[in-house]
Scaffold this motif. Structure first.
Motif: not given
Length: 338
Positions: A17-21, A23-30, A47-49
């Motif tokens: 999903a992150m590679g295709r778009d 605008n996809v961001v991933v975050y949370g605790e740890d 990989k994505y910074g």
């Protein structure tokens, strides 16, 4: 196709999903540097910074609240609540903001947000790491609720959830993360007694939300279930020898009611199985729907097999879970009922 655990499948889904778009961001605790407490996001920050996969403060309300704002302005956040038990500080944001945004703005804003949460017991985590709160989300209009039971579904459903224009609660049964308990026993010899490696496509694929899967065809009774309990149901059917059909809902909302009704109309009997507590659990809704739509097809009352109506009992964890013995007893009882 690759052999993956559910953890690896979820990580692969996030990666795709992150590679295709962008605008996809991933975050949370740890979630960022450490890669998540269960390692589902391992390697994504490298990989994505740090702008697309990053750590958040210990504030569930802050995690979800900021994600709603990001979603309203065009991003596609996929955030992790470290355990489903921790979501209560964020519940107001989920219910009052995320679920209502499309409606309260008359469609001017949407909320393409995924909230991932490890759910259920089986890791000896005690009362604050083991709850199954799916009914708290299925009651809320505007939310979609997903519960995969295997690595293939976990990846396909997660990608579909990220691509969906509305908020999705994605509940991951932690007992299935690395390979579950031995499904033929009510308690494990070791916490992880075998690996449940599934064949999972490497690249992009999405499974439609709202489509159940028939894990076993049968003619005598229908078992409606989801998540970890799919494996329990299959083990109970094998041990009992009763010709039961096992339906894996995969998505609780939207619900594949047609699949449930077609099966119950064929078998004439129905057992609803879930790990969460009995009273006001999602099984009550399923039971009501079967009663409403299949009354004249039923040969016996609908039965529920669930967890106890108690706070999560750490010391009796494996007695609390519906296991093959309890499901098998229900199968025999419903077959004798008229």
């Amino acid at each position: 196709m690759a052999r993956m655990t559910m953890i690896e499948a979820i990580r692969s889904g996030l990666d795709v999903a992150m590679g295709r778009d962008e605008n996809v961001v991933v975050y949370g605790e740890d979630v960022g540097f450490f890669g998540g407490v269960f390692r589902c996001t391992h390697g994504l920050q490298q990989k994505y910074g740090v702008n697309r996969c990053f750590d958040a403060p210990i504030s569930e309300a802050g995690i979800v609240g900021t994600a709603i704002g990001m979603a309203a302005y065009g991003l596609r956040p996929c955030v992790e609540i470290q355990f489903a038990d921790y979501m209560y500080p964020a519940y107001d944001q989920i219910v009052s903001e995320a679920a209502r945004l499309r409606y309260r703005s008359a469609g001017d804003f949407t909320c393409p947000l995924v909230i991932r949460m490890p759910t259920g017991g089986g890791i000896f985590g005690g009362q604050t790491h083991s709850q199954s709160p799916e009914a708290l989300f299925t009651h809320v209009s505007g939310l979609k609720t997903v519960v995969p039971s295997n690595p293939y579904d976990a990846k396909g459903l997660l990608i579909a959830a990220i691509e969906d224009p509305d908020p999705v609660i994605f509940l991951e049964p932690k007992r299935l993360y690395n390979g579950p308990f031995d499904g033929h026993h009510d308690r494990p010899v070791t916490p992880w007694s075998k690996h449940d490696l599934g064949e999972v496509p490497d690249g992009h694929f999405a499974l439609p939300l709202g489509k159940a899967a028939i894990r076993r065809e049968g003619a005598a009774v229908t078992i409606v279930t989801y998540g970890t309990m799919v494996h329990v149901a299959l083990a109970a059917v094998e041990e009992s020898g009763i010709d039961a059909e096992v339906i894996d809902l995969r998505t609780l909302l939207p619900l594949d009611l047609d699949a449930i009704l077609a099966s119950v109309q064929k078998t004439g009997r129905c057992i609803v199985l879930h790990e969460a507590t009995l009273t006001s659990g999602f099984g009550a809704e399923l039971t009501a729907l079967v009663q409403e739509h299949c009354f004249y097809h039923l040969e016996a009352p609908v039965m529920r097999v669930t967890g106890w109506d108690t706070p999560y009992p750490h010391a009796q964890e494996w007695d609390y879970f519906p296991g093959p013995a309890r499901v098998g007893a229900a199968l025999r009882q419903i077959m004798e009922s008229r």
